[in-house]
Design an enzyme around this catalytic site. Structure first.
Site, PDB file in Angstrom:
ATOM      1  CG  ASP A   4      -1.841   1.169   1.303  1.00 47.60           C
ATOM      2  OD1 ASP A   4      -2.466   1.494   0.271  1.00 47.60           O
ATOM      3  OD2 ASP A   4      -1.933   1.780   2.373  1.00 47.60           O
ATOM      4  CG  ASP A   6      -1.291   7.664   0.898  1.00 50.43           C
ATOM      5  OD1 ASP A   6      -0.203   7.968   0.396  1.00 50.43           O
ATOM      6  OD2 ASP A   6      -2.385   8.020   0.419  1.00 50.43           O
TER       7      ASP A   6
END
Length: 180
Positions: A4, A6
Site C-alpha cells: 500500500d 499511504d
C-alpha cells in the site's frame, strides 16, 4: 510484493485528507532500505493504492502521475525501485478495482506473470488492504503505523492479518527475510 502507499511507504495524512501535491510525499523511516532489500532479492515491488481524491474531484489523474513520478524519483535517487504502481481513482462502492476488491491485484498478475498468490505478500495499514489480500489468497502483513492516522477498522485488520509489524522495514526483515 504488494505494498500500500499511504501509511506504508509514505506518511499518511489524517483521515479525510489526501495527498494532492508531490511535495506532500514524505517517505517513512526505513522505507528506502526495505524496498532496496526487496529489489536486491529479486522481488517485484508493486504498489496498490486507492486514490479516492480523484473520484472526489480533489486530484486529477495527471496530478497523481506527478505525485507517483516524484515518489519513484525519491526512491531511485536512494537506490530503491518500484516496479509498478497500480491505483484506483474511484470513490467507494463504484468499481471492482478499489481495495478491498482485487482488480488492481489481478491486473498486476497479468502484467507480471511470474507473480502469483503463492509467491506474493500484501503489506498494508487498513482493513481494505488486508481484506484485499485475503480475497486474492495472498498472505498479509498489517503495518501499525501512526495510531493518530489509522483508518477505522484497524483493530479488525490486525485480527485478520497473517502478521503485524510496525514498519515496512520491520516487515521485510522479520517476515520476508528473517535476520537471525
Amino acid at each position: 510484493m504488494f505494498l500500500d502507499r499511504d501509511g506504508v511507504i509514505n506518511k499518511k495524512l489524517p483521515e479525510g485528507q489526501y495527498i494532492t501535491r508531490p511535495e506532500q510525499i514524505e517517505l517513512l523511516p526505513g522505507v528506502v532500505e526495505a524496498i532496496r532489500t526487496l529489489n536486491q532479492a529479486g522481488c517485484i515491488a508493486l504498489v496498490v493504492t486507492n486514490q479516492r481524491a480523484i473520484g472526489l474531484g480533489l486530484l486529477s489523474e495527471m496530478g497523481l502521475a506527478e505525485i507517483h513520478e516524484h515518489l519513484r524519483l525519491e526512491l531511485e535517487a536512494r537506490g530503491a525501485r518500484l516496479d509498478a504502481i497500480y491505483y484506483c481513482p474511484h470513490d467507494k462502492n463504484s468499481c471492482h478495482c478499489r481495495k478491498p476488491e482485487i482488480g488492481m491485484i489481478k491486473r498486476a498478475f497479468q502484467d507480471f506473470p511470474d507473480a502469483s498468490a503463492n509467491n506474493s505478500i500484501l503489506i498494508g495499514d487498513s482493513i481494505s488492504d488486508i481484506e484485499a489480500g485475503r480475497r486474492a489468497g495472498i498472505p498479509t502483513i498489517f503495518i501499525h503505523g501512526d495510531p493518530a492516522n489509522q483508518k477505522p477498522g484497524a483493530e479488525k485488520a490486525i485480527g485478520l492479518a497473517d502478521a503485524k509489524a510496525h514498519s515496512l522495514l520491520s516487515a521485510v526483515n522479520q517476515f520476508i527475510f528473517s535476520n537471525p
